[in-house]
Design a protein around this motif. Structure first.
Motif, PDB file in Angstrom:
ATOM      1  N   VAL A 172       0.834  -1.204   0.000  1.00 53.03           N
ATOM      2  CA  VAL A 172       0.000   0.000   0.000  1.00 53.03           C
ATOM      3  C   VAL A 172       0.869   1.254   0.000  1.00 53.03           C
ATOM      4  CG1 VAL A 172      -1.639   1.344   1.384  1.00 53.03           C
ATOM      5  CG2 VAL A 172      -2.042  -1.091   0.990  1.00 53.03           C
ATOM      6  N   GLU A 173       1.939   1.260   0.775  1.00 49.01           N
ATOM      7  CA  GLU A 173       2.830   2.429   0.799  1.00 49.01           C
ATOM      8  C   GLU A 173       3.475   2.658  -0.575  1.00 49.01           C
ATOM      9  OE1 GLU A 173       3.002   4.830   3.067  1.00 49.01           O
ATOM     10  OE2 GLU A 173       1.345   3.644   3.871  1.00 49.01           O
ATOM     11  N   GLU A 174       3.879   1.583  -1.253  1.00 52.40           N
ATOM     12  CA  GLU A 174       4.445   1.731  -2.601  1.00 52.40           C
ATOM     13  C   GLU A 174       3.400   2.243  -3.588  1.00 52.40           C
ATOM     14  OE1 GLU A 174       7.170  -1.047  -4.417  1.00 52.40           O
ATOM     15  OE2 GLU A 174       7.385  -2.064  -2.477  1.00 52.40           O
ATOM     16  N   LEU A 175       2.163   1.750  -3.458  1.00 52.69           N
ATOM     17  CA  LEU A 175       1.111   2.152  -4.386  1.00 52.69           C
ATOM     18  C   LEU A 175       0.747   3.618  -4.214  1.00 52.69           C
ATOM     19  CD1 LEU A 175      -1.278  -0.931  -4.510  1.00 52.69           C
ATOM     20  CD2 LEU A 175       0.842  -0.471  -5.750  1.00 52.69           C
ATOM     21  N   ARG A 176       0.904   4.160  -3.018  1.00 53.28           N
ATOM     22  CA  ARG A 176       0.647   5.589  -2.800  1.00 53.28           C
ATOM     23  C   ARG A 176       1.610   6.451  -3.631  1.00 53.28           C
ATOM     24  NH1 ARG A 176      -2.956   6.161   1.259  1.00 53.28           N
ATOM     25  NH2 ARG A 176      -2.947   4.582   2.909  1.00 53.28           N
ATOM     26  N   MET A 177       2.803   5.934  -3.872  1.00 53.33           N
ATOM     27  CA  MET A 177       3.803   6.665  -4.659  1.00 53.33           C
ATOM     28  C   MET A 177       3.632   6.383  -6.159  1.00 53.33           C
ATOM     29  SD  MET A 177       5.348   8.299  -2.358  1.00 53.33           S
ATOM     30  CE  MET A 177       6.665   8.988  -3.310  1.00 53.33           C
ATOM     31  N   GLY A 178       3.515   5.105  -6.518  1.00 51.44           N
ATOM     32  CA  GLY A 178       3.368   4.718  -7.918  1.00 51.44           C
ATOM     33  C   GLY A 178       4.660   4.876  -8.697  1.00 51.44           C
ATOM     34  N   PRO A 179       4.639   4.531  -9.985  1.00 53.48           N
ATOM     35  CA  PRO A 179       5.814   4.725 -10.838  1.00 53.48           C
ATOM     36  C   PRO A 179       6.020   6.225 -11.090  1.00 53.48           C
ATOM     37  CG  PRO A 179       3.960   3.969 -12.148  1.00 53.48           C
ATOM     38  CD  PRO A 179       3.523   3.934 -10.711  1.00 53.48           C
ATOM     39  N   PRO A 180       7.196   6.601 -11.593  1.00 58.24           N
ATOM     40  CA  PRO A 180       7.518   8.028 -11.762  1.00 58.24           C
ATOM     41  C   PRO A 180       6.498   8.828 -12.577  1.00 58.24           C
ATOM     42  CG  PRO A 180       9.467   6.695 -12.101  1.00 58.24           C
ATOM     43  CD  PRO A 180       8.311   5.738 -11.956  1.00 58.24           C
ATOM     44  N   SER A 181       5.877   8.233 -13.580  1.00 59.05           N
ATOM     45  CA  SER A 181       4.954   8.982 -14.441  1.00 59.05           C
ATOM     46  C   SER A 181       3.522   9.028 -13.912  1.00 59.05           C
ATOM     47  CB  SER A 181       4.976   8.403 -15.854  1.00 59.05           C
ATOM     48  OG  SER A 181       4.726   7.024 -15.805  1.00 59.05           O
ATOM     49  N   ALA A 182       3.260   8.367 -12.793  1.00 57.61           N
ATOM     50  CA  ALA A 182       1.915   8.376 -12.205  1.00 57.61           C
ATOM     51  C   ALA A 182       1.764   9.552 -11.245  1.00 57.61           C
ATOM     52  CB  ALA A 182       1.667   7.071 -11.456  1.00 57.61           C
ATOM     53  N   ALA A 183       0.513   9.890 -10.956  1.00 56.20           N
ATOM     54  CA  ALA A 183       0.191  10.905  -9.954  1.00 56.20           C
ATOM     55  C   ALA A 183      -1.013  10.399  -9.164  1.00 56.20           C
ATOM     56  CB  ALA A 183      -0.106  12.243 -10.614  1.00 56.20           C
ATOM     57  N   VAL A 184      -0.754   9.750  -8.043  1.00 56.79           N
ATOM     58  CA  VAL A 184      -1.823   9.190  -7.217  1.00 56.79           C
ATOM     59  C   VAL A 184      -2.452  10.311  -6.407  1.00 56.79           C
ATOM     60  CG1 VAL A 184      -2.357   7.593  -5.338  1.00 56.79           C
ATOM     61  CG2 VAL A 184      -0.697   6.944  -7.106  1.00 56.79           C
ATOM     62  N   THR A 185      -3.789  10.448  -6.527  1.00 59.06           N
ATOM     63  CA  THR A 185      -4.508  11.473  -5.774  1.00 59.06           C
ATOM     64  C   THR A 185      -5.373  10.864  -4.673  1.00 59.06           C
ATOM     65  OG1 THR A 185      -6.334  11.471  -7.361  1.00 59.06           O
ATOM     66  CG2 THR A 185      -4.546  13.074  -7.720  1.00 59.06           C
ATOM     67  N   GLY A 186      -5.583   9.563  -4.723  1.00 57.26           N
ATOM     68  CA  GLY A 186      -6.378   8.897  -3.695  1.00 57.26           C
ATOM     69  C   GLY A 186      -6.139   7.406  -3.703  1.00 57.26           C
ATOM     70  N   LEU A 187      -6.151   6.803  -2.517  1.00 47.72           N
ATOM     71  CA  LEU A 187      -5.996   5.357  -2.392  1.00 47.72           C
ATOM     72  C   LEU A 187      -6.865   4.890  -1.241  1.00 47.72           C
ATOM     73  CD1 LEU A 187      -2.878   3.170  -2.658  1.00 47.72           C
ATOM     74  CD2 LEU A 187      -4.412   2.882  -0.721  1.00 47.72           C
ATOM     75  N   GLN A 188      -7.675   3.875  -1.519  1.00 45.62           N
ATOM     76  CA  GLN A 188      -8.524   3.274  -0.491  1.00 45.62           C
ATOM     77  C   GLN A 188      -8.199   1.792  -0.424  1.00 45.62           C
ATOM     78  OE1 GLN A 188     -12.734   3.476  -1.297  1.00 45.62           O
ATOM     79  NE2 GLN A 188     -13.255   3.252   0.862  1.00 45.62           N
ATOM     80  N   ALA A 189      -7.857   1.295   0.760  1.00 43.76           N
ATOM     81  CA  ALA A 189      -7.570  -0.125   0.969  1.00 43.76           C
ATOM     82  C   ALA A 189      -8.582  -0.661   1.978  1.00 43.76           C
ATOM     83  CB  ALA A 189      -6.148  -0.316   1.478  1.00 43.76           C
ATOM     84  N   ILE A 190      -9.385  -1.613   1.543  1.00 47.88           N
ATOM     85  CA  ILE A 190     -10.485  -2.149   2.341  1.00 47.88           C
ATOM     86  C   ILE A 190     -10.195  -3.607   2.682  1.00 47.88           C
ATOM     87  CG2 ILE A 190     -12.964  -2.630   2.354  1.00 47.88           C
ATOM     88  CD1 ILE A 190     -13.131  -0.482   0.050  1.00 47.88           C
ATOM     89  N   ASP A 191     -10.330  -3.969   3.964  1.00 44.75           N
ATOM     90  CA  ASP A 191     -10.188  -5.374   4.351  1.00 44.75           C
ATOM     91  C   ASP A 191     -11.258  -6.187   3.637  1.00 44.75           C
ATOM     92  OD1 ASP A 191      -8.008  -5.191   6.092  1.00 44.75           O
ATOM     93  OD2 ASP A 191      -9.290  -4.666   7.791  1.00 44.75           O
ATOM     94  N   ASP A 192     -10.855  -7.313   3.072  1.00 43.35           N
ATOM     95  CA  ASP A 192     -11.743  -8.177   2.307  1.00 43.35           C
ATOM     96  C   ASP A 192     -11.827  -9.524   3.017  1.00 43.35           C
ATOM     97  OD1 ASP A 192     -12.973  -9.832   0.376  1.00 43.35           O
ATOM     98  OD2 ASP A 192     -12.095  -8.677  -1.259  1.00 43.35           O
TER      99      ASP A 192
END
Length: 97
Positions: free
Chosen positions: A62-82
Motif C-alpha cells: 500500500v505504501e508503494e502504491l501511494r507513490m506509484g511509478p515516476p509517471s503516475a500521480a496518485v490522488t487517492g488510495l482506499q484499501a479495504i479489508d476483504d
C-alpha cells in the motif's frame, strides 16, 4: 498475521494511474512482497487490485502504491479489508472492468 492465515485487501487507486505503467508496477511490487492476487484498470480511470498475504507485506505494498511509478500521480488510495477467501498463488493483470 502469518501466511497460514493471510489477510486480503481490496485496493482502489485514483489519479493519473492509467497509461503510465501502473498495473505492471503493482504486479511487480506485489510479487516482490510475496503477495498473490490481481490488478486491473477500471473504466472510470481508476486502478483496482485485490491482494492477499502477510499483513506487513500488504502494508508495504500500500505504501508503494501511494507513490506509484515516476509517471503516475496518485490522488487517492482506499484499501479495504476483504473477508472473502484469499487469492491463489501468483499476481496477474486482468482485463478492465
Amino acid at each position: 498475521m502469518s501466511e497460514a492465515n493471510p489477510k486480503t485487501l481490496h485496493i482502489f487507486v485514483e489519479g493519473r494511474v492509467q497509461g503510465v505503467g501502473y498495473r505492471e508496477f503493482v504486479r511487480r511490487a506485489a510479487l516482490r512482497h510475496g503477495l498473490s492476487g490481481w490488478v486491473r484498470n477500471r473504466s472510470n480511470g481508476a486502478v483496482e487490485a485485490r491482494a492477499s498475504g502477510a499483513a506487513d507485506a500488504l502494508d508495504a505494498l500500500v505504501e508503494e502504491l501511494r507513490m506509484g511509478p515516476p509517471s503516475a500521480a496518485v490522488t487517492g488510495l482506499q484499501a479495504i479489508d476483504d473477508c472473502d477467501p484469499p487469492e491463489k498463488a501468483g499476481f496477474v493483470i486482468v482485463p478492465t472492468l
